[in-house]
Motif scaffolding. Structure first.
Motif, PDB file in Angstrom:
ATOM      1  N   ASP A   9      -2.496  10.288   0.116  1.00  0.00           N
ATOM      2  CA  ASP A   9      -1.699  10.630  -1.070  1.00  0.00           C
ATOM      3  C   ASP A   9      -1.220   9.344  -1.749  1.00  0.00           C
ATOM      4  O   ASP A   9      -0.055   9.204  -2.130  1.00  0.00           O
ATOM      5  N   HIS A  10      -2.160   8.407  -1.911  1.00  0.00           N
ATOM      6  CA  HIS A  10      -1.832   7.051  -2.375  1.00  0.00           C
ATOM      7  C   HIS A  10      -1.702   7.010  -3.906  1.00  0.00           C
ATOM      8  O   HIS A  10      -2.512   7.620  -4.624  1.00  0.00           O
ATOM      9  N   PRO A  11      -0.703   6.241  -4.449  1.00  0.00           N
ATOM     10  CA  PRO A  11      -0.529   6.149  -5.916  1.00  0.00           C
ATOM     11  C   PRO A  11      -1.746   5.575  -6.645  1.00  0.00           C
ATOM     12  O   PRO A  11      -1.931   5.840  -7.831  1.00  0.00           O
ATOM     13  N   ILE A  58      -0.603  12.451 -10.361  1.00  0.00           N
ATOM     14  CA  ILE A  58      -0.372  11.446  -9.308  1.00  0.00           C
ATOM     15  C   ILE A  58       0.685  10.443  -9.763  1.00  0.00           C
ATOM     16  O   ILE A  58       1.586  10.075  -9.002  1.00  0.00           O
ATOM     17  N   ALA A  59       0.571   9.971 -11.016  1.00  0.00           N
ATOM     18  CA  ALA A  59       1.528   8.986 -11.540  1.00  0.00           C
ATOM     19  C   ALA A  59       2.938   9.569 -11.589  1.00  0.00           C
ATOM     20  O   ALA A  59       3.921   8.876 -11.288  1.00  0.00           O
ATOM     21  N   LYS A  88       4.120  11.941  -9.627  1.00  0.00           N
ATOM     22  CA  LYS A  88       4.588  12.086  -8.244  1.00  0.00           C
ATOM     23  C   LYS A  88       5.054  10.759  -7.663  1.00  0.00           C
ATOM     24  O   LYS A  88       6.043  10.701  -6.917  1.00  0.00           O
ATOM     25  N   SER A  89       4.338   9.676  -8.014  1.00  0.00           N
ATOM     26  CA  SER A  89       4.701   8.358  -7.487  1.00  0.00           C
ATOM     27  C   SER A  89       5.924   7.773  -8.179  1.00  0.00           C
ATOM     28  O   SER A  89       6.473   6.761  -7.740  1.00  0.00           O
ATOM     29  N   GLN A  90       6.346   8.410  -9.303  1.00  0.00           N
ATOM     30  CA  GLN A  90       7.509   7.948 -10.088  1.00  0.00           C
ATOM     31  C   GLN A  90       7.351   6.482 -10.521  1.00  0.00           C
ATOM     32  O   GLN A  90       8.315   5.731 -10.564  1.00  0.00           O
ATOM     33  N   ASN A  91       6.118   6.133 -10.824  1.00  0.00           N
ATOM     34  CA  ASN A  91       5.816   4.781 -11.304  1.00  0.00           C
ATOM     35  C   ASN A  91       5.666   4.840 -12.824  1.00  0.00           C
ATOM     36  O   ASN A  91       4.675   5.354 -13.347  1.00  0.00           O
ATOM     37  N   SER A 147       2.498   3.162 -14.364  1.00  0.00           N
ATOM     38  CA  SER A 147       1.274   3.942 -14.157  1.00  0.00           C
ATOM     39  C   SER A 147       1.265   5.174 -15.053  1.00  0.00           C
ATOM     40  O   SER A 147       0.245   5.497 -15.680  1.00  0.00           O
TER      41      SER A 147
END
Length: 627
Positions: free
Chosen positions: A132-134, A166-167, A169-172, A175
């Motif tokens: 589950d990698h960013p 994905i971006a 979810k990663s809260q980045n 991204s």
């Protein structure tokens, strides 16, 4: 970080880690500086048997050669990286393998092998999905770009949405902003303007919070496309101008030309012809100065529209012919690139076949060798050892010879450059001394004589004829003082010493224009933020001065352009005129002082010089220096 690397000179794993950290943080946006660090990381890691350093060193090599377009070497370094990563089950190694698949997929994409690109992007995704990698957001975004390229719009949109999820979810924020901008532009390319608008609107607060100039430039550029679709041309122009400001701030010449082309086209539609022409001239200057042929073609296309709308069909037809000629040239280059790409793909596949063949051959040889007795081992081993020693000795001897010859050549070059440097420094010192003597000595004396004559005038009784002669003499004295000051200024411009190269060149062009002998347009990019060292500035000023002098003497030109650009440590000078031109090959045997002086000054700064000229086609001189 760089200081810490310089302080730690011990060649061990700690230095490798420091270099890798520096490369990741500082050099990812400019891989041209990768090479020395890559070589050092690989060298130290091999010597110390540091597996992680070897893995990262080969991966850096793959990125470096990929960015240079040398895909054969990029694939070789990728193979070495895969070998170093093999049997390493650590989390870092698995992540590195995923990144490596993503990188070589990008190479296959550039080569036009979309099937292999999709295969490798998919392998990268399979590694990162269980984690589950960013980074999955980047992989999915790359897949979306490929599917758009092969006209599978639904797949492209599907992967864009996955990347955004994905971006999120990663809260980045970085991204997420990049993914939303890519998605909105993808929708615009598919003419789905109503769907693109809310995506861009959603990205707006994130981009404004990040204050990243690259994202801001892309945001306003994309927004301008939507404005044009809505027929809101005034708003589109405002957004294009904002995007242009950020592209200039980023010193992104490629994006700058794209924005200038779209902005000038929009202004032509609005019939703001004078403003459109100004941006078209800038676009043409940039495309010529940086040899961006596609941008130059776009400038020609818009100039056709501009002249046609102004009723100047003669010039419209002229630029149409230029567009067609450049299209042929670009088509030829694209064909060459495609052929080169096919050749690289063939060589890569051939290399893989050779590796498989060598592996099979090695297995057969291994089975044969096992059947030989100990004596054969000793004889073969001894023969191989003797051969290796002989080969290494001969190689060492040839290498020493090569190094000695190289050193002799370097010493001769250094000697020549030292002589040129001494001559140029002596010349500038003599110019400075003479300028000072003229201005302070002779200038003071002439001014004193004028003052004395003015004082005497009131005490003299003169006939009308003598009075008239006296006034003429005073006028001649004034002209002599002005001429003396002009000569002193030409020998060493005061503005160059006090205010730097940019101001001095502006003053020089102003003086030429004032004289009426030639109309000179001057443009500088990047010089306003800082001037080069005085020695460099004086040398460049003299080169430009000599080139314009040649134009005045020999070209019979009406107009000339001087452009000086400083970007990322590269200072370039372009001087063009519309004169009668000449056969550039005669310069190879020219003994004239002017051209020899220019060549010596360019050699002194270790620059590169390129000249294009032909009879009745004007002259263009391009010079580039590392500053």
């Amino acid at each position: 970080m760089k200081t810490e690397i310089d302080k730690r000179q011990q060649r061990d794993s700690f230095r490798v880690k420091a270099i890798l950290e520096y490369v990741v943080e500082a050099l990812n946006n400019n891989t041209s500086d990768f090479l020395p660090y890559m070589n050092e990381v690989i060298s130290i890691s091999k010597k110390t048997n540091y597996k992680r350093g070897l893995q990262k060193g080969f991966m850096i090599g793959q990125i470096y050669f990929s960015d240079r377009g040398d895909y054969e070497k990029a694939f070789l370094y990728a193979d070495s990286a895969f070998s170093a990563l093999k049997n390493d089950t650590s989390l870092k190694a698995r992540q590195s393998t995923g990144h490596l698949y993503n990188n070589i997929a990008g190479d296959y994409f550039k080569l036009g092998d979309y099937e292999k690109a999709i295969d490798n992007f998919t392998l990268s995704a399979r590694i990162f999905e269980p984690m589950d990698h960013p980074f999955l957001a980047t992989v999915y975004s790359n897949l979306a770009e490929i599917y758009e390229k092969i006209h599978d719009a639904s797949k492209a949109i599907e992967y864009d949405k996955k990347a955004i999820a994905i971006a999120e979810k990663s809260q980045n924020d970085r991204s997420l902003a990049a993914r939303l901008l890519n998605y909105s532009m993808r929708l615009i390319n598919q003419k789905a303007f109503t769907q693109a608008a809310p995506v861009l609107k959603r990205a707006e607060p994130i981009i404004m919070k990040l204050e990243n100039t690259s994202y801001l430039q892309q945001f306003y550029y994309t927004g301008a496309y939507l404005d044009e679709n809505n027929k809101d041309y005034h708003k589109a122009v405002a957004h294009y101008k904002k995007a242009l400001g950020y592209a200039t701030l980023n010193e992104d010449v490629y994006q700058k030309t794209n924005i200038l082309e779209a902005l000038s086209d929009c202004l032509i539609r609005m019939n703001r012809m004078k403003e459109a022409k100004s941006y078209l001239d800038t676009l043409l200057l940039l495309s010529n100065g940086h040899d961006l042929k596609a941008a130059r073609r776009n400038a020609y296309v818009n100039l056709v529209k501009w002249h046609e709308q102004n009723g100047d069909y003669k010039n419209a037809n002229l630029y149409l012919q230029k567009t067609l000629a450049l299209n042929d040239s670009l088509f030829s280059e694209e064909s060459k690139e495609k052929i080169a790409g096919l050749e690289v793909r063939y060589n890569v596949e051939k290399k893989e076949q050779e590796i498989n063949g060598l592996k099979a051959e090695a297995n057969i040889q291994s089975l044969t060798i096992r059947q030989k007795n100990t004596l054969n081992y000793i004889l073969i081993g001894g023969a191989i050892t003797l051969l290796i020693i002989s080969s290494l000795s001969y190689r060492s001897y040839k290498q020493k010879q090569k190094l000695q010859q190289q050193r002799i050549t370097e010493l001769e070059t250094e000697k020549q450059l030292s002589a040129i440097e001494a001559v140029l420094k002596g010349e500038e010192q003599e110019r400075t001394r003479l300028a000072k003597d003229l201005h302070d000595g002779l200038g003071g004396m002439l001014s004193g004589i004028k003052y004395a004559f003015s004082a005497m005038k009131g005490n003299l009784i003169m006939t009308p004829e003598n009075h008239q002669a006296f006034e003429r003499s005073m006028d001649m004295l004034d002209s002599s003082i002005l001429e003396m000051r002009r000569v002193a200024h030409n020998m060493m411009p005061e503005a160059l010493v006090k205010f730097g190269l940019d101001t001095a060149l502006k003053d020089y062009c102003h003086d030429i224009n004032q004289s009426g002998a030639l109309h000179v347009s001057y443009q500088s990019i990047g010089l306003a933020n800082g001037n080069p060292a005085q020695t460099v500035a004086i040398t460049i000023y003299r080169i430009v001065q000599e080139l314009i002098t040649n134009t005045l003497k020999h070209a019979g030109a009406k107009t000339a352009i001087i452009q000086v650009t400083e970007t990322e440590g590269i200072l370039s000078v372009t001087v063009e005129d519309d004169g009668k031109g000449f056969d550039a090959r005669i310069l190879e045997r020219s003994k004239g002082m002017g051209w020899t002086s220019i060549q010596h000054r360019v050699d002194f700064l270790k620059g590169k010089l390129d000249i294009h000229s032909a009879p009745d086609k004007g002259t263009s001189v391009y010079i580039e220096f590392n500053v």
